[in-house]
Motif scaffolding. Sequence first.
Motif, short mmCIF file in Angstrom:
data_model
loop_
_atom_site.label_atom_id
_atom_site.label_comp_id
_atom_site.label_asym_id
_atom_site.label_seq_id
_atom_site.Cartn_x
_atom_site.Cartn_y
_atom_site.Cartn_z
N SER B 97 0.81 -1.21 0.00
CA SER B 97 0.00 0.00 0.00
C SER B 97 0.85 1.27 0.00
O SER B 97 0.31 2.37 0.01
N SER B 98 2.16 1.12 -0.02
CA SER B 98 3.00 2.31 -0.02
C SER B 98 4.16 2.14 -0.99
O SER B 98 4.66 1.04 -1.18
N LYS B 99 4.56 3.26 -1.57
CA LYS B 99 5.68 3.19 -2.51
C LYS B 99 7.03 3.30 -1.80
O LYS B 99 8.06 3.33 -2.44
N ASP B 100 6.99 3.35 -0.48
CA ASP B 100 8.25 3.44 0.27
C ASP B 100 8.69 2.08 0.76
O ASP B 100 7.93 1.12 0.72
N LEU B 101 9.94 2.04 1.21
CA LEU B 101 10.49 0.80 1.74
C LEU B 101 9.68 0.34 2.96
O LEU B 101 9.22 1.16 3.74
N LEU B 102 9.54 -0.96 3.07
CA LEU B 102 8.95 -1.53 4.29
C LEU B 102 10.10 -2.20 5.04
O LEU B 102 10.72 -3.13 4.52
N ILE B 103 10.40 -1.69 6.23
CA ILE B 103 11.50 -2.28 7.00
C ILE B 103 10.98 -2.70 8.36
O ILE B 103 10.38 -1.89 9.09
N ILE B 104 11.17 -3.97 8.70
CA ILE B 104 10.75 -4.49 10.01
C ILE B 104 12.00 -5.08 10.68
O ILE B 104 12.45 -6.18 10.33
N PRO B 105 12.60 -4.34 11.62
CA PRO B 105 13.87 -4.76 12.22
C PRO B 105 13.78 -6.09 12.95
O PRO B 105 14.72 -6.88 12.92
N ASP B 106 12.63 -6.35 13.60
CA ASP B 106 12.46 -7.63 14.31
C ASP B 106 11.02 -8.10 14.09
O ASP B 106 10.07 -7.51 14.64
N LEU B 107 10.89 -9.13 13.29
CA LEU B 107 9.55 -9.60 12.92
C LEU B 107 8.77 -10.13 14.13
O LEU B 107 7.53 -10.13 14.14
N THR B 108 9.52 -10.57 15.20
CA THR B 108 8.82 -11.07 16.38
C THR B 108 8.29 -9.92 17.24
O THR B 108 7.46 -10.14 18.12
N ALA B 109 8.78 -8.72 16.96
CA ALA B 109 8.36 -7.57 17.76
C ALA B 109 7.26 -6.76 17.08
O ALA B 109 6.85 -5.73 17.57
N ASP B 110 6.83 -7.20 15.90
CA ASP B 110 5.82 -6.45 15.14
C ASP B 110 4.51 -7.23 15.20
O ASP B 110 4.47 -8.42 14.86
N SER B 111 3.46 -6.57 15.59
CA SER B 111 2.17 -7.25 15.79
C SER B 111 1.65 -7.88 14.49
O SER B 111 0.94 -8.86 14.51
N ARG B 112 2.06 -7.29 13.32
CA ARG B 112 1.55 -7.80 12.04
C ARG B 112 2.23 -9.11 11.63
O ARG B 112 1.72 -9.85 10.81
#
Lengths: 123, 383
Positions: B97-112
């Motif tokens: 949904s966004s043209k910007d980078l998606l960065i998730i430093p720790d996947l276990t810390a992100d609710s999604r």
Amino acid sequence: MVSGRPKQLKVLVVEDEVFVRLMAVDAIEEAGFCAVEASDADEAITVLEDRSDIDVVFSDIKMPGSIDGLALADAIKHRWPHIFTILTSGHLTMPDLPPGTTFLQKPYRATWLASSLNAIANV
Amino acid sequence: MTMTSPLRMPDQDFATSPPDGLSIEARRLAALLGYGILDTPPEQNFDDIVHVAAHVCATPIALVSLVEQERQWFKARVGIDVCETPINQSVCSLGLSSKDLLIIPDLTADSRTVGNTLVSGETNLRFYAGAPLVTPSGEIIGMLCIIDVAPRPDGLTTEQKMVLQALARQVIVQLELRLAVNAMQKLETERKLLNEEMSHRLKNTLALVQGMANQTLKGVTERDAVTAFENRLMALSSAHDILLQDSWTSAHLLHVVEGGMALHAPRNRFVIEGPDMTLGPRGALSVAMLLHELATNAVKHGALSVSAGTVHVGWQIERDDNPTLHLHWREKGGPSIEGPASGGFGSKLIAMGLCGARKVNENFGPLGYEAVFSAPLSRVQES
């Protein structure tokens, strides 16, 4: 044929263009065979249903009417398997001819048609 | 490109629905399917991109992930065996949904992503960075992503982010290139079909002309003239066949000479020598008709009228300010020729030369007939 003498072929010419058809008739008669005319594939089917003495059908491929020359060749193969078919068209190559069918590219020389017929007569 | 924080929520860029009535998702899927890329075999161009991405970002995994409704499919992959996963295992789908980078430093810390089985399970994915694959019309069809099995609190460096985005653009460049190539191939196929249909009609017309002449000239006693007409018509027809091989744009001089001579004599009766070159349609027809007249004469009274005679056909290009084609005709082993056979139409055609250039140098003599025909190269190659 059992004898070595070439057969006196009866050739049905199927061609919608009258000048081209008459030229074919001349070529067939000059080669010593007998020509019968039809102006499209439907008429050819009627002729073949009416008489049983046709040995060869020499047909154009693209013609008006309910079926074209290729479909006519298929019908002949199924209904009158003893009849030889020679197809002609302006196409450079005819990749999907029914088995046992020979092909002459238009424009063809009278001598080409004569040699195709002689080959059949000598079978 | 707008600046955003590395962490962001989906759906922040497209708040309004598209004007054409299709949902964003439907347009996105249509754009993806339009590339015809799904389930195609691996290609070097895409493989190179993921290898560069993995190397620059120093991650074990890099993917070109194309996101469909029910799955994400990988056009190129390094560090992962499967070529697709169900959509519920897709982290990439969060970036659409966004043209910007998606960065998730720790996947276990992100609710999604904490509940994603690729994060919680054996695969143990921890760090994710993806650059969206944005089509020229603005649809996001997937992500170029790199993945690590250890979290990266610092994410990517500025350079790594720039490289990832640049590579994502290159993925789209490759997809667009594929489309363009496919479109060109389709056009080429259509052009071929059209040419074949035109040729078919032309052949039928020639057959009609032949039939008309045949019937009209039936009573004519001068049969030689009728035969000469039919032979010229057959030579013209044969030249058209050769032109059709290259869709009527050009013809190799070699093919024109071989095809033209084959109508008159077996291959062992003539020698052909000359550099590879192409002729335009007009030049090809002119050479074919000229050779027909020459060969007809040779069969009647020249080298091809006796069993030992041969014909040598050669050509060369004289390169100067106005390059010239010279076509040579040399008969050998034939009877002595006193002079031009007659002032007939055949002689006139020969005197016209190549493309009507009228540059003809004929020699008659005890050794046989020889001629050189010259014409500006530009004229015989004219399209």
